[in-house]
Design a protein around this motif. Structure first.
Motif, mmCIF file in Angstrom:
data_model
loop_
_atom_site.group_PDB
_atom_site.id
_atom_site.type_symbol
_atom_site.label_atom_id
_atom_site.label_comp_id
_atom_site.label_asym_id
_atom_site.label_seq_id
_atom_site.Cartn_x
_atom_site.Cartn_y
_atom_site.Cartn_z
ATOM 1 N N LEU A 183 0.826 -1.195 0.000
ATOM 2 C CA LEU A 183 0.000 0.000 0.000
ATOM 3 C C LEU A 183 0.869 1.256 0.000
ATOM 4 C CD1 LEU A 183 -2.445 -1.274 2.757
ATOM 5 C CD2 LEU A 183 -3.085 -0.883 0.375
ATOM 6 N N LEU A 184 0.339 2.326 -0.562
ATOM 7 C CA LEU A 184 1.107 3.571 -0.635
ATOM 8 C C LEU A 184 1.378 4.168 0.744
ATOM 9 C CD1 LEU A 184 -0.500 5.290 -3.761
ATOM 10 C CD2 LEU A 184 1.717 4.124 -3.611
ATOM 11 N N ASP A 185 0.526 3.844 1.734
ATOM 12 C CA ASP A 185 0.759 4.340 3.093
ATOM 13 C C ASP A 185 1.443 3.285 3.967
ATOM 14 O OD1 ASP A 185 -1.398 2.623 3.179
ATOM 15 O OD2 ASP A 185 -2.549 3.814 4.612
ATOM 16 N N GLY A 186 2.075 2.295 3.316
ATOM 17 C CA GLY A 186 2.762 1.253 4.059
ATOM 18 C C GLY A 186 4.163 1.657 4.480
ATOM 19 N N GLN A 187 4.808 0.749 5.192
ATOM 20 C CA GLN A 187 6.178 0.956 5.663
ATOM 21 C C GLN A 187 7.168 0.266 4.718
ATOM 22 O OE1 GLN A 187 6.784 2.925 8.437
ATOM 23 N NE2 GLN A 187 4.575 3.288 8.244
ATOM 24 N N ASN A 188 8.311 0.865 4.559
ATOM 25 C CA ASN A 188 9.351 0.369 3.665
ATOM 26 C C ASN A 188 9.571 -1.136 3.869
ATOM 27 O OD1 ASN A 188 11.799 -0.271 2.355
ATOM 28 N ND2 ASN A 188 12.570 1.797 2.645
ATOM 29 N N ILE A 189 9.325 -1.927 2.845
ATOM 30 C CA ILE A 189 9.414 -3.378 2.964
ATOM 31 C C ILE A 189 10.813 -3.836 3.355
ATOM 32 C CG2 ILE A 189 9.918 -3.717 0.493
ATOM 33 C CD1 ILE A 189 8.283 -6.313 0.632
ATOM 34 N N TYR A 190 11.828 -3.065 2.970
ATOM 35 C CA TYR A 190 13.205 -3.471 3.242
ATOM 36 C C TYR A 190 13.622 -3.183 4.684
ATOM 37 C CZ TYR A 190 13.144 -3.568 -1.843
ATOM 38 O OH TYR A 190 12.814 -3.836 -3.145
ATOM 39 N N GLU A 205 -4.994 -3.745 -10.800
ATOM 40 C CA GLU A 205 -4.029 -2.953 -11.562
ATOM 41 C C GLU A 205 -4.242 -1.452 -11.435
ATOM 42 O OE1 GLU A 205 -4.303 -6.930 -13.698
ATOM 43 O OE2 GLU A 205 -5.659 -5.582 -12.657
ATOM 44 N N GLY A 206 -5.485 -1.010 -11.443
ATOM 45 C CA GLY A 206 -5.748 0.423 -11.414
ATOM 46 C C GLY A 206 -6.059 0.977 -10.040
ATOM 47 N N ASN A 207 -6.748 0.175 -9.220
ATOM 48 C CA ASN A 207 -7.248 0.674 -7.938
ATOM 49 C C ASN A 207 -6.528 0.112 -6.719
ATOM 50 O OD1 ASN A 207 -9.331 2.138 -9.298
ATOM 51 N ND2 ASN A 207 -10.447 0.222 -9.549
ATOM 52 N N GLY A 208 -5.641 -0.834 -6.923
ATOM 53 C CA GLY A 208 -4.938 -1.419 -5.791
ATOM 54 C C GLY A 208 -5.847 -2.323 -4.969
ATOM 55 N N ILE A 209 -5.509 -2.486 -3.708
ATOM 56 C CA ILE A 209 -6.302 -3.321 -2.805
ATOM 57 C C ILE A 209 -7.602 -2.594 -2.466
ATOM 58 C CG2 ILE A 209 -6.347 -4.437 -0.545
ATOM 59 C CD1 ILE A 209 -3.303 -4.646 -0.709
ATOM 60 N N SER A 210 -8.720 -3.302 -2.528
ATOM 61 C CA SER A 210 -10.028 -2.695 -2.278
ATOM 62 C C SER A 210 -10.153 -2.270 -0.818
ATOM 63 C CB SER A 210 -11.139 -3.683 -2.631
ATOM 64 O OG SER A 210 -11.058 -4.834 -1.807
ATOM 65 N N LEU A 216 -8.406 -5.365 6.426
ATOM 66 C CA LEU A 216 -8.004 -6.641 7.013
ATOM 67 C C LEU A 216 -6.493 -6.866 6.964
ATOM 68 C CD1 LEU A 216 -10.844 -8.825 5.451
ATOM 69 C CD2 LEU A 216 -10.747 -7.899 7.774
ATOM 70 N N VAL A 217 -5.782 -5.980 6.267
ATOM 71 C CA VAL A 217 -4.326 -6.097 6.191
ATOM 72 C C VAL A 217 -3.732 -5.743 7.550
ATOM 73 C CG1 VAL A 217 -2.239 -5.124 5.151
ATOM 74 C CG2 VAL A 217 -4.229 -5.644 3.711
ATOM 75 N N THR A 218 -2.923 -6.638 8.092
ATOM 76 C CA THR A 218 -2.327 -6.405 9.407
ATOM 77 C C THR A 218 -0.928 -5.802 9.313
ATOM 78 O OG1 THR A 218 -1.453 -8.671 9.469
ATOM 79 C CG2 THR A 218 -3.633 -8.298 10.434
ATOM 80 N N HIS A 219 -0.297 -5.934 8.140
ATOM 81 C CA HIS A 219 1.050 -5.400 7.948
ATOM 82 C C HIS A 219 1.094 -4.695 6.586
ATOM 83 C CE1 HIS A 219 1.540 -8.633 10.878
ATOM 84 N NE2 HIS A 219 2.690 -8.089 11.246
ATOM 85 N N LYS A 220 1.124 -3.367 6.625
ATOM 86 C CA LYS A 220 1.149 -2.581 5.388
ATOM 87 C C LYS A 220 2.595 -2.383 4.928
ATOM 88 C CE LYS A 220 -3.071 -0.015 6.514
ATOM 89 N NZ LYS A 220 -3.662 1.342 6.727
ATOM 90 N N LEU A 221 2.846 -2.774 3.682
ATOM 91 C CA LEU A 221 4.198 -2.685 3.138
ATOM 92 C C LEU A 221 4.247 -1.712 1.961
ATOM 93 C CD1 LEU A 221 5.009 -6.515 3.022
ATOM 94 C CD2 LEU A 221 5.589 -4.881 4.845
ATOM 95 N N ILE A 223 6.805 -0.679 -1.353
ATOM 96 C CA ILE A 223 8.021 -0.822 -2.160
ATOM 97 C C ILE A 223 8.470 0.599 -2.496
ATOM 98 C CG2 ILE A 223 9.015 -1.687 -4.304
ATOM 99 C CD1 ILE A 223 6.801 -3.822 -4.311
ATOM 100 N N PRO A 224 9.563 1.066 -1.914
ATOM 101 C CA PRO A 224 9.930 2.473 -2.050
ATOM 102 C C PRO A 224 10.385 2.831 -3.462
ATOM 103 C CG PRO A 224 11.666 1.268 -0.930
ATOM 104 C CD PRO A 224 10.521 0.315 -1.071
ATOM 105 N N ASN A 225 10.149 4.075 -3.811
ATOM 106 C CA ASN A 225 10.592 4.622 -5.095
ATOM 107 C C ASN A 225 11.939 5.296 -4.878
ATOM 108 O OD1 ASN A 225 10.992 6.194 -7.398
ATOM 109 N ND2 ASN A 225 8.814 6.576 -7.675
ATOM 110 N N TYR A 226 12.944 4.877 -5.612
ATOM 111 C CA TYR A 226 14.297 5.416 -5.420
ATOM 112 C C TYR A 226 14.665 6.483 -6.446
ATOM 113 C CZ TYR A 226 15.099 1.757 -1.988
ATOM 114 O OH TYR A 226 15.025 0.948 -0.866
ATOM 115 N N ASN A 227 13.697 6.871 -7.259
ATOM 116 C CA ASN A 227 13.957 7.903 -8.263
ATOM 117 C C ASN A 227 13.913 9.272 -7.595
ATOM 118 O OD1 ASN A 227 13.970 9.723 -10.396
ATOM 119 N ND2 ASN A 227 12.621 8.485 -11.675
#
Length: 252
Positions: A183-190, A205-210, A216-221, A223-227
């Motif tokens: 999720l965009l408000d998740g914590q850096n997976i690494y 693809e367009g809307n992400g997780i409903s 129900l997600v207990t751990h928000k992750l 993937i950081p953008n390094y650009n």
């Protein structure tokens, strides 16, 4: 000689309703067909431009008439959908799955929330196979895993991964294990602690997780953008994001 009825029969299986009604699906290419045969899938018919056991010999032109591919690959087969293939499970069965979770999922599984593109689904099945994830739970609105485009994109991995279509919200409410989501408000997976068991949810693809599944997600992750150079892509393709996420879980 290939008949018009055979061509019509094969082409009819491009439609989901016909695949479900007939219990059949189409696979193409030596790799995909070979893997399915070795996995014990039953071929109702095999059409090949070269001599093969139990195959009807056809010409290249006849294969082009049968095939769903722009560039047909020597062999096309019509397989029976396994009788134990689970297109849906009830809430009661979801509870049973919870008690057998570790055995069924080899401690880690994927859940797909509305993945629509057949190419993405096929690639995700292939990714799951590569990373040793044996089960994928799919929401009812996820693309059909027996769609010819999905089957082709799996490159034979359909034979190795257990795919279950279900009420994803009910399933996730019933299990007692970590539920991860990108999720965009998740914590850096690494920078997060990742367990060796649980469910990894990947969204549309367009809307992400409903919204319902997100709760129900207990751990928000994330993937950081390094650009850091300025404008960048809004998001990653869901199949690519799945590969990155699975790789990080397995790396731990």
């Amino acid at each position: 000689m290939l008949s018009k009825n055979q061509i019509k029969w094969v082409h009819s299986l491009e439609l989901k309703k016909n695949r479900r009604n007939d219990g059949l699906f189409v696979a193409e290419g030596p790799k995909v067909v070979g893997d399915l045969l070795r996995a014990g899938y039953v071929a109702r018919a095999i059409f090949s431009t070269t001599e093969r056991p139990n195959a009807q010999l056809i010409t290249d032109d006849e294969l082009r008439k049968l095939s769903f591919l722009q560039h047909p690959q020597e062999v096309l087969a019509v397989f029976e959908i396994p009788l134990n293939s689970q297109f849906s499970i009830s809430n009661r069965e979801a509870t049973i799955l919870n008690s057998e979770f570790s055995t069924l999922n080899s401690n880690l599984s994927l859940a797909l929330d509305g993945v629509q593109d057949p190419g993405n689904l096929g690639t995700i099945i292939r990714i799951a196979d590569w990373f040793g994830i044996q089960t994928i739970f799919c929401s009812e609105d996820t693309a059909d895993c027996y769609n010819p485009k999905v089957v082709q994109a799996t490159m034979g991995s359909l034979a190795h991964v257990h795919i279950i279509y279900t009420d994803l919200e009910a399933l996730l409410q019933s299990v007692h294990c970590p539920i991860y989501g990108t999720l965009l408000d998740g914590q850096n997976i690494y920078q997060q602690q990742l367990s060796t068991e649980g469910i990894i949810v990947m969204g549309n693809e367009g809307n992400g997780i409903s919204p319902a599944i997100r709760q129900l997600v207990t751990h928000k992750l994330l993937i950081p953008n390094y650009n850091t150079a300025g404008e960048t892509a809004e998001s990653l393709n869901v199949a690519i994001a799945t590969a990155i996420t699975c790789a990080e879980f397995r790396r731990r």
